[in-house]
Motif scaffolding. Structure first.
Motif, PDB file in Angstrom:
ATOM      1  N   LEU A   1       7.399  14.065 -10.852  1.00 32.73           N
ATOM      2  CA  LEU A   1       7.778  13.641 -12.445  1.00 32.73           C
ATOM      3  C   LEU A   1       7.148  14.876 -13.196  1.00 32.73           C
ATOM      4  O   LEU A   1       7.790  15.678 -14.099  1.00 32.73           O
ATOM      5  CB  LEU A   1       7.663  12.308 -13.071  1.00 32.73           C
ATOM      6  N   ALA A   2       5.838  14.850 -13.003  1.00 30.40           N
ATOM      7  CA  ALA A   2       5.168  15.770 -13.953  1.00 30.40           C
ATOM      8  C   ALA A   2       5.430  17.431 -13.568  1.00 30.40           C
ATOM      9  O   ALA A   2       5.378  18.302 -14.402  1.00 30.40           O
ATOM     10  CB  ALA A   2       3.653  15.698 -13.585  1.00 30.40           C
ATOM     11  N   GLU A   3       5.718  17.519 -12.169  1.00 34.37           N
ATOM     12  CA  GLU A   3       6.421  18.861 -11.810  1.00 34.37           C
ATOM     13  C   GLU A   3       7.771  19.090 -12.080  1.00 34.37           C
ATOM     14  O   GLU A   3       8.237  20.152 -11.564  1.00 34.37           O
ATOM     15  CB  GLU A   3       5.853  19.093 -10.429  1.00 34.37           C
ATOM     16  N   LYS A   4       8.386  18.060 -12.612  1.00 38.62           N
ATOM     17  CA  LYS A   4       9.857  18.308 -12.916  1.00 38.62           C
ATOM     18  C   LYS A   4      10.701  18.771 -11.584  1.00 38.62           C
ATOM     19  O   LYS A   4      11.821  19.290 -11.772  1.00 38.62           O
ATOM     20  CB  LYS A   4      10.356  19.197 -13.943  1.00 38.62           C
TER      21      LYS A   4
ATOM     22  N   GLN B   1       2.616   7.223  -6.747  1.00 40.61           N
ATOM     23  CA  GLN B   1       1.663   8.378  -7.110  1.00 40.61           C
ATOM     24  C   GLN B   1       2.507   9.631  -6.964  1.00 40.61           C
ATOM     25  O   GLN B   1       2.543  10.437  -7.841  1.00 40.61           O
ATOM     26  CB  GLN B   1       0.522   8.371  -6.330  1.00 40.61           C
ATOM     27  N   GLU B   2       3.121   9.778  -5.843  1.00 36.85           N
ATOM     28  CA  GLU B   2       4.006  10.796  -5.599  1.00 36.85           C
ATOM     29  C   GLU B   2       5.314  11.029  -6.562  1.00 36.85           C
ATOM     30  O   GLU B   2       5.362  12.072  -6.721  1.00 36.85           O
ATOM     31  CB  GLU B   2       4.631  10.903  -4.136  1.00 36.85           C
ATOM     32  N   MET B   3       5.755   9.823  -6.953  1.00 39.46           N
ATOM     33  CA  MET B   3       6.724   9.991  -7.625  1.00 39.46           C
ATOM     34  C   MET B   3       6.349  10.547  -9.094  1.00 39.46           C
ATOM     35  O   MET B   3       6.993  11.174  -9.927  1.00 39.46           O
ATOM     36  CB  MET B   3       7.512   8.452  -8.024  1.00 39.46           C
ATOM     37  N   GLU B   4       5.138   9.999  -9.680  1.00 38.58           N
ATOM     38  CA  GLU B   4       4.611  10.296 -10.973  1.00 38.58           C
ATOM     39  C   GLU B   4       4.375  12.089 -10.824  1.00 38.58           C
ATOM     40  O   GLU B   4       4.320  12.620 -11.927  1.00 38.58           O
ATOM     41  CB  GLU B   4       3.315   9.742 -11.339  1.00 38.58           C
TER      42      GLU B   4
ATOM     43  N   GLU C   1       0.717  -1.037   0.064  1.00 38.24           N
ATOM     44  CA  GLU C   1       0.139   0.045   0.013  1.00 38.24           C
ATOM     45  C   GLU C   1       1.054   1.207  -0.266  1.00 38.24           C
ATOM     46  O   GLU C   1       0.498   2.225  -0.808  1.00 38.24           O
ATOM     47  CB  GLU C   1      -0.865  -0.160   1.357  1.00 38.24           C
ATOM     48  N   GLN C   2       1.833   1.241   0.774  1.00 36.76           N
ATOM     49  CA  GLN C   2       2.883   2.205   0.905  1.00 36.76           C
ATOM     50  C   GLN C   2       3.489   2.576  -0.606  1.00 36.76           C
ATOM     51  O   GLN C   2       3.625   3.907  -0.882  1.00 36.76           O
ATOM     52  CB  GLN C   2       3.846   1.973   1.925  1.00 36.76           C
TER      53      GLN C   2
END
Length: 366
Positions: A247-250, A241-244, A234-235
């Motif tokens: 990545l989106a926010e560079k 999700q936080e990594m994605e 679960e973690q």
């Protein structure tokens, strides 16, 4: 009249269990004069089952067994269960049962957390409810709390259905250790007269022939490992999700930090899966080593027993000769008396369990 052979003192074996840092080794050192390593804080210094030298107390030979907690800082719970199970089953097969079990708990703990509850749960699974009459729940470190606060915590432990209440209802005793030798001796005296009983895990492994994963303790450990694995997965999903998002926010710094956490979680999951898989196989291997070592030591014990009986016969012969021949010169009498004392010293039985137990625990050092 032939003098009666001196009766050998009864041998009493008591195991000491509890969470890391609960004071098990300190208690054993105080009462037995041993020098087991003692950890500081919550760092464990007991990473194997260890038998201390037998000592005489209240006319009995007492052997204490120190055990690591199921929260060891250096050894996994799987390895702890494997060692304790192999030790207990091998000594049981050798004819030894425990007269008592001491479960140590720090009264200084502000609250009883999940780790302490898990240790208590594993303790109950190992012992079984049918042996609770031989259990002493011992609170210690009373000097670190006020009498009022200690009494309040003691009451909570005694009455909480998630803590000591079910164990006490099953026949266990709750005692205080004040940190003194006399206090420790009083606790041992409370247990020393018990009828030795078979623990649940001994009955399951030896009498019922179960695989260690099928025992109550094995099932409980697997349940714990499965819950930990589920939590880590679960973690892992949350981290992903936080990594994605990073990545989106560079946000490269955050992404790298999350990548490190992700790697640690994957390692933990892999270790849990490995622990679940290797318990049965490695237990069988270590049990086979323990059985072979016990076989060797039992042969030595038989030889020692025969030699001891020969010495006892010689003691009886010398005593009879002295009794029947009152015309012996003083020097001859003194010489015969010295021979008898020497034979008595050499015939004094050592703690047989400590010899067998020591032979086994030497196999499991990590």
């Amino acid at each position: 009249m032939k003098p009666a052979a001196p009766s050998e003192p009864e041998e009493v074996v008591i195991a000491v269990m509890g969470a890391t840092g609960s004071g098990k080794s300190t208690f054993i050192n105080i009462v037995s004069g041993s020098h087991l390593a003692v950890g500081e804080g919550l760092k464990s210094c007991t990473s194997k089952v260890e038998t201390v030298n037998t000592f005489e107390l209240f006319g009995k030979l007492v052997t204490l067994v120190d055990t690591p907690g199921f929260d060891d800082t250096t050894v996994s719970d799987t390895d702890i269960l494997k060692m304790i199970a192999a030790y207990l089953s091998s000594t049981y097969q050798s004819g030894y049962k425990l007269s008592g079990l001491i479960y140590m708990h720090r009264i200084s703990d502000f609250r009883v957390g999940g780790i302490s509850r898990r240790n208590l749960s594993m303790f109950r699974k190992l012992c079984g409810d049918e042996t609770l009459k031989n259990v002493a729940l011992v609170t210690n470190m009373w000097s670190e709390v006020t009498p009022e606060r200690g009494a309040a915590r003691e009451h909570e432990l005694r009455t909480d259905d998630l803590l000591f209440a079910p164990v006490l209802q099953g026949g266990a005793s709750m005692l205080r250790h004040d940190g003194t030798v006399a206090g420790a001796q009083a606790i041992l005296a409370h247990l020393a007269g018990n009828r030795p009983r078979v623990l649940r895990i001994q009955r399951e492994l030896v009498d019922e022939g179960k695989d260690i994963t099928e025992t109550a303790a094995g099932v409980e450990l697997d349940r714990e490992l499965a819950a930990m694995r589920k939590k880590h997965i679960e973690q892992l999903a949350e981290i992903q999700q936080e990594m994605e998002q990073a990545l989106a926010e560079k946000d490269e710094l955050t992404r790298k930090e999350l990548e490190q956490v992700r790697g640690e979680l994957l390692q933990n999951i892999e270790k849990i899966e490995s622990d679940r898989d290797r318990l049965s196989k490695e237990y069988a291997q270590e049990k086979a080593k323990a059985d072979e070592r016990v076989r060797q030591i039992q042969e030595d014990l038989e030889a020692e027993k025969a030699a001891r009986e020969e010495r006892q016969q010689e003691i009886a012969r010398l005593a009879s000769e002295m009794e029947n021949n009152r015309n012996l010169h003083a020097r001859e009498r003194e010489n015969m008396q010295r021979q008898m004392e020497d034979l008595k010293r050499r015939s004094r039985r050592r703690g047989l369990f400590s010899m067998v137990g020591g032979a086994i625990d030497s196999l499991f050092g990590l």
